[in-house]
Write an enzyme that holds these catalytic residues in place. Structure first.
Site, PDB file in Angstrom:
ATOM      1  N   HIS A 182      50.109  90.942  10.713  1.00  0.00           N
ATOM      2  CA  HIS A 182      49.283  89.987   9.955  1.00  0.00           C
ATOM      3  C   HIS A 182      47.997  89.653  10.720  1.00  0.00           C
ATOM      4  O   HIS A 182      47.689  88.490  10.978  1.00  0.00           O
ATOM      5  CB  HIS A 182      50.092  88.721   9.611  1.00  0.00           C
ATOM      6  CG  HIS A 182      51.245  88.995   8.694  1.00  0.00           C
ATOM      7  ND1 HIS A 182      51.085  89.274   7.357  1.00  0.00           N
ATOM      8  CD2 HIS A 182      52.571  89.084   8.936  1.00  0.00           C
ATOM      9  CE1 HIS A 182      52.265  89.510   6.802  1.00  0.00           C
ATOM     10  NE2 HIS A 182      53.183  89.403   7.746  1.00  0.00           N
ATOM     11  N   VAL A 229      58.120  79.464  -2.671  1.00  0.00           N
ATOM     12  CA  VAL A 229      58.289  80.654  -1.818  1.00  0.00           C
ATOM     13  C   VAL A 229      56.912  81.207  -1.432  1.00  0.00           C
ATOM     14  O   VAL A 229      56.720  81.757  -0.353  1.00  0.00           O
ATOM     15  CB  VAL A 229      59.120  81.738  -2.543  1.00  0.00           C
ATOM     16  CG1 VAL A 229      59.387  82.922  -1.619  1.00  0.00           C
ATOM     17  CG2 VAL A 229      60.443  81.167  -3.046  1.00  0.00           C
ATOM     18  N   ASP A 240      53.588  80.976   2.018  1.00  0.00           N
ATOM     19  CA  ASP A 240      52.921  81.769   3.069  1.00  0.00           C
ATOM     20  C   ASP A 240      51.548  82.271   2.618  1.00  0.00           C
ATOM     21  O   ASP A 240      50.765  82.740   3.431  1.00  0.00           O
ATOM     22  CB  ASP A 240      53.818  82.928   3.539  1.00  0.00           C
ATOM     23  CG  ASP A 240      54.142  83.898   2.423  1.00  0.00           C
ATOM     24  OD1 ASP A 240      54.053  83.521   1.243  1.00  0.00           O
ATOM     25  OD2 ASP A 240      54.475  85.052   2.737  1.00  0.00           O
ATOM     26  N   VAL A 283      59.460  76.170   2.976  1.00  0.00           N
ATOM     27  CA  VAL A 283      59.648  76.834   4.270  1.00  0.00           C
ATOM     28  C   VAL A 283      58.945  78.199   4.249  1.00  0.00           C
ATOM     29  O   VAL A 283      59.196  79.023   3.368  1.00  0.00           O
ATOM     30  CB  VAL A 283      61.152  76.975   4.594  1.00  0.00           C
ATOM     31  CG1 VAL A 283      61.359  77.767   5.878  1.00  0.00           C
ATOM     32  CG2 VAL A 283      61.796  75.598   4.703  1.00  0.00           C
ATOM     33  N   ALA A 284      58.082  78.404   5.240  1.00  0.00           N
ATOM     34  CA  ALA A 284      57.237  79.604   5.223  1.00  0.00           C
ATOM     35  C   ALA A 284      57.983  80.869   5.667  1.00  0.00           C
ATOM     36  O   ALA A 284      57.550  81.975   5.355  1.00  0.00           O
ATOM     37  CB  ALA A 284      56.012  79.375   6.095  1.00  0.00           C
ATOM     38  N   ASN A 285      59.056  80.719   6.421  1.00  0.00           N
ATOM     39  CA  ASN A 285      59.817  81.916   6.834  1.00  0.00           C
ATOM     40  C   ASN A 285      61.277  81.783   6.414  1.00  0.00           C
ATOM     41  O   ASN A 285      62.188  81.715   7.246  1.00  0.00           O
ATOM     42  CB  ASN A 285      59.715  82.152   8.351  1.00  0.00           C
ATOM     43  CG  ASN A 285      60.372  81.049   9.147  1.00  0.00           C
ATOM     44  OD1 ASN A 285      60.433  79.907   8.685  1.00  0.00           O
ATOM     45  ND2 ASN A 285      60.893  81.368  10.317  1.00  0.00           N
TER      46      ASN A 285
END
Ligand SMILES: NC(=O)c1ccc[n+]([C@@H]2O[C@H](COP(=O)([O-])OP(=O)(O)OC[C@H]3O[C@@H](n4cnc5c(N)ncnc54)[C@H](O)[C@@H]3O)[C@@H](O)[C@H]2O)c1
Length: 370
Positions: free
Chosen positions: A96, A267, A270, A298-300
């Protein structure tokens, strides 16, 4: 080739890039694999399992980077790893780059060969090394949503599937891609009434064909979403516009139309999130409330189920990793366009347009390097 698997040291990363089954495959092709001690522990794989599969176990991350020609990881290297990377060393992992300028400059300076999972691309433009994590997150969104719909967790207090004589919950899924499809499958399987909205009529047609009878499809527009949120108990956001911030499909004023205790799982957080009131949260502190609506952002998400996520990820990465080990990166990338698209930074040069654009760096056509 000598392959190294370091233990992930990024905060809360419990996955590992290679399972004992993967070690066996590399060994079968004549490669040598070194795994850092306890690298697989949080995913449920012991050092003994790696040893039995034929890997060597090394005590420190320094030893792994020092010996390996190819490093296979899950997350991008963090600052403490930068100096361990050698010129020409092949790194196969999520990078990323467009979201981290320091990482980009560090990899240029180390003159490594950086092949990023997230930009490996099939000819139909799908991203085979991102799909497994969307599958995990999409399925998990329903599990988390069901949990936070329970009254003691702050939710409305409704069971997704209802019971005899009591109606099931209404689940609204925004975006009918990988995340949305998996969410809809899980929620409908539990007996909920599910509605998927998407802007692609072709996609809605496909979903209408394959989904069970308790799943409806509706065209995505503001009017329809405004109507649907009124009766929704759980809303799952899984929209994606590639390369752009997710659109805010649920605006703040729409929260007033919802029942108190409605749960929203974003979801797409991110990519900035698809609810105006979303802000990224962590597994330690996953939810917050706005106007009586529970937000889970929650990003992960896949990090909470490392066993499943590790297997899902490595099932997808291993065939590519084997090609790289068998042929070397130059030949493998020259033979296989999917892998070639994964090259981002090579021996100090940026070879991926999105990364050079993001940080205003010179771009080099990768074909010139073969
Ligand atoms: N939070 C996490 O842990 C986690 C994990 C995996 C994936 N994700 C994220 O989930 C998001 C979805 O991923 P995916 O793999 O399902 O993407 P995808 O490309 O498969 O699906 C996205 C869908 O959104 C639809 N869409 C675009 N604009 C829309 C709009 N205005 N209204 C309705 N639908 C719209 C597209 O037509 C497409 O069908 C991505 O942002 C991805 O990064 C997050």
């Amino acid at each position: 080739m000598i392959i190294g698997v370091p233990k992930e040291i990024k905060n809360n990363e419990n996955r590992v890039a290679l399972t004992p089954a993967g070690v066996t495959e590399f060994r079968k092709h004549g490669h040598t694999v070194y795994v850092q001690t306890d690298a697989g522990k949080s995913s449920g794989f012991t050092d003994d399992q790696y040893l039995e599969a034929g890997a060597g176990i090394l005590a420190t991350i320094e030893e792994v980077y020092a010996i390996a020609e190819m490093i296979i990881k899950v997350k991008e290297p963090i600052a403490s790893e930068y100096d361990l990377i050698k010129p020409d060393q092949l790194l196969f992992t999520y990078f990323h780059f467009a979201s981290s300028e320091p990482l980009t400059h560090a990899m240029i300076a180390r003159k490594a060969v950086c092949l990023a999972y997230e930009t490996v691309e099939k000819t139909d433009r799908s991203l085979p090394l991102l799909v497994p994590m969307s599958e995990v997150a999409g399925r998990m969104a329903v599990q988390e949503g069901a949990k936070y719909l329970e009254k003691p967790m702050g939710g409305f207090g409704i069971l997704l599937g209802g019971v005899a004589g009591v109606k099931p919950a209404n689940v609204l899924v925004l975006g009918g891609g990988i995340v949305g499809t998996q969410s809809a499958k899980m929620a409908s399987g539990l007996g909920a009434n599910v509605t998927i909205v998407d802007i692609s009529l072709a996609r809605l047609r496909y979903l209408e064909d394959i989904m069970p009878a308790n799943v409806d499809t509706v065209m995505s527009n503001e009017y329809n979403i405004r109507e649907l949120v009124k009766s929704a108990n759980l809303i799952i956001g899984g929209v994606l516009i590639p390369g752009a911030k997710a659109p805010s499909l649920i605006t703040r004023d729409m929260l007033k139309l919802m029942k108190p205790g409605t749960v929203m799982v974003d979801v797409a957080i991110d990519q900035g999130g698809c609810f105006e009131t979303s802000k990224a949260t962590t597994h330690e502190d996953p939810i917050y409330e706005v106007d009586g609506v529970v937000h889970y952002c929650v990003a992960n998400m896949p990090g909470a189920v490392p066993y499943t996520s590790t297997l899902a990820l490595t099932n997808a990465t291993l065939p590519y990793a084997l090609q790289l080990a068998n042929l070397g990166w130059k030949q493998a990338c020259s033979n296989n366009e999917e892998l070639r698209k994964g090259l981002n930074v090579v021996n100090g040069q940026v070879v991926f347009r999105g990364v050079s654009d993001a940080w205003n760096l010179p771009y080099t056509d990768v074909k010139g390097l073969f």
